[in-house]
Scaffold this active site. Structure first.
Site, mmCIF file in Angstrom:
data_model
loop_
_atom_site.group_PDB
_atom_site.id
_atom_site.type_symbol
_atom_site.label_atom_id
_atom_site.label_comp_id
_atom_site.label_asym_id
_atom_site.label_seq_id
_atom_site.Cartn_x
_atom_site.Cartn_y
_atom_site.Cartn_z
ATOM 1 N N CYS A 165 48.020 26.809 107.733
ATOM 2 C CA CYS A 165 48.364 25.385 107.719
ATOM 3 C C CYS A 165 49.404 25.029 106.666
ATOM 4 O O CYS A 165 49.816 23.865 106.568
ATOM 5 C CB CYS A 165 47.101 24.544 107.520
ATOM 6 N N HIS A 305 47.236 16.709 101.736
ATOM 7 C CA HIS A 305 46.895 17.600 102.861
ATOM 8 C C HIS A 305 45.846 16.905 103.727
ATOM 9 O O HIS A 305 45.916 16.967 104.957
ATOM 10 C CB HIS A 305 46.390 18.932 102.321
ATOM 11 N N GLU A 316 40.556 18.462 97.186
ATOM 12 C CA GLU A 316 41.876 17.880 96.931
ATOM 13 C C GLU A 316 41.776 16.609 96.107
ATOM 14 O O GLU A 316 42.609 16.367 95.217
ATOM 15 C CB GLU A 316 42.603 17.610 98.246
ATOM 16 N N LYS A 334 47.418 13.023 108.694
ATOM 17 C CA LYS A 334 46.533 13.628 109.691
ATOM 18 C C LYS A 334 45.543 12.616 110.256
ATOM 19 O O LYS A 334 44.961 12.845 111.321
ATOM 20 C CB LYS A 334 45.800 14.818 109.088
ATOM 21 N N HIS A 339 45.588 17.353 112.991
ATOM 22 C CA HIS A 339 46.037 18.490 112.191
ATOM 23 C C HIS A 339 46.890 19.402 113.056
ATOM 24 O O HIS A 339 46.385 20.113 113.926
ATOM 25 C CB HIS A 339 44.826 19.233 111.644
ATOM 26 N N PHE A 398 44.437 28.434 105.323
ATOM 27 C CA PHE A 398 43.517 29.573 105.334
ATOM 28 C C PHE A 398 44.233 30.798 104.776
ATOM 29 O O PHE A 398 45.432 30.993 104.993
ATOM 30 C CB PHE A 398 43.043 29.876 106.750
#
Length: 410
Positions: A165, A305, A316, A334, A339, A398
């Site tokens: 991502c 994010h 975050e 998002k 996403h 990831f």
């Protein structure tokens, strides 16, 4: 503090998102703050049967791409359309540039998963002779960069980073380095993804990463909300044109924003979970500030994010509160777009550029107020007018990939 490197100008933007084709469509959508998630017939029967799709069917997409679309996978088609818009927006014409000095860096996290599923079904039902000869070019993630380079006649360095991502943000960071080291004069950089497939959706659901609000898809993506329960699968592409600021000025191009720094790090902790304290992300954030030559207190705004997952948003939020205690404004696209995985970092970088340029911060969809434990100045309900000199765009993936971009007003 390290001296700031020569700034790189963002001279063009191109977006293809669940809001539709073009940068203006995406900008209007995030300002309206209405989540674009809807029931997806391709996911019927799965525990999660909704997504945020680009609203172009295959025929419409092929018409936009043109005569070579037959050989491209969906991620490549997205990237080609976004790149064309970005190059046009920058006022550049491929016929006029030195193609050997144009780099293409397009990140893609997962490649053509829908094509994998379709070709595997053909193999099992009809045998090897019915598998498409184009199966591999439509599947492998680097073909988005390859097809953009072909479409634009860009013959310089071509790269396809895959950092999950964070792929789109990694691509922008790599392009910045190519420009700074003199390996190209123009960089077409960003990310693309078209992984809203049954396999990917089931896999993310089994991980517990997806929202299960099947009764209300448009309320599913809710970054930093107390009742968030996961992200919404989405697809799209974002592309930026980057040039050295001096080169842009020499040709009379007005930058939309400046990319003044980035930080990149790896958690080396877990395949899918961040370490406690987000130490890797914090290192990336500090590196992005140092390279831009600014302090944490110079940051006016953060494009988070903000995946809407319980763990990511908690981690975050703690990171932002710790490193940026003066509470800069926060948005999280998002909530509207879902996403977009490998495309997210580039799409959100482009939206950060627009936020700086227009002095308007899009509100976070489906958020009335951040969870009580988060000490964040989240923009909610209505766009906020704010003079922004420096902003950060966060991307975490990831594998422990962390990328933070510093964008500033020219």
């Amino acid at each position: 503090m390290n001296p700031a490197p020569s700034p790189v100008a963002v001279t063009g933007l191109g977006l293809l998102t669940p809001a539709g084709e073009g940068t203006e469509a995406a900008w209007r959508a995030v300002l309206a703050a209405r989540c674009l998630a809807a029931r997806d017939t391709a996911l019927t029967g799965l525990p999660v049967d909704f997504s945020c799709r680009v609203p172009l069917d295959d025929k419409a997409l092929d018409r936009r791409v043109g005569r070579k679309s037959w050989r491209m996978g969906r991620p490549a088609k997205f990237a080609v359309l976004a790149a064309r818009e970005a190059v046009h927006d920058a006022g550049l014409t491929p016929a006029d540039w030195d193609s050997t000095r144009v780099a293409v860096v397009i990140g893609c996290g997962m490649g053509g998963l829908e094509e994998v599923e379709a070709q595997h079904l053909r193999l099992e039902q009809h045998g090897a002779h019915q598998v498409s000869a184009l199966a591999i070019p439509k599947i492998i993630p680097n073909l988005a960069a390859g097809e953009v380079a072909i479409d634009l006649d860009a013959r310089g360095i071509s790269l396809a980073p895959a950092t999950a991502c964070a792929s789109g943000a990694t691509a922008i960071a790599m392009a910045r380095d190519l420009l700074s080291t003199g390996l190209c004069d123009i960089a077409v950089a960003g990310g693309t993804e078209a992984a809203v497939s049954r396999l990917a959706t089931a896999g993310f659901w089994r991980m517990g990463a997806l929202s299960e609000r099947t009764h209300a898809p448009a309320e599913a993506s809710r970054p930093f909300a107390a009742d968030r329960d996961g992200f919404v699968m989405a697809e799209g592409a974002g592309v930026l044109v980057l040039e050295r600021a001096a080169d842009a000025a020499a040709r009379g191009a007005r930058p939309r924003a400046l990319l003044t720094g980035y930080g990149s790090s790896t958690d080396a902790h877990h395949p899918t979970a961040p370490p406690e304290g987000a130490t890797g992300a914090e290192a990336a954030l500090h590196a992005a500030l140092a390279e831009a030559g600014i302090s944490p207190y110079d940051v006016d705004h953060v494009n988070a994010h903000g995946t809407s997952t319980p763990l990511n948003d908690t981690t975050e939020a703690a990171l932002i509160s710790r490193v940026l205690p003066h509470r800069p404004s926060i948005t999280a696209p998002k909530g509207v777009l879902g996403h977009t995985l490998g495309a997210a970092g580039a799409i959100e970088a482009a939206l950060t550029v627009l936020t700086i340029q227009h002095r308007r911060i899009p509100p976070i969809a489906n958020l009335q107020a951040p969870a009580p434990e988060f000490d964040l100045d989240c923009v909610t309900k209505q766009p906020r007018t704010q003079d922004i000199h420096a902003a950060l765009s966060h991307s975490f993936g990831f594998g422990g990939h962390n990328v933070v971009l510093t964008l500033q007003r020219p």
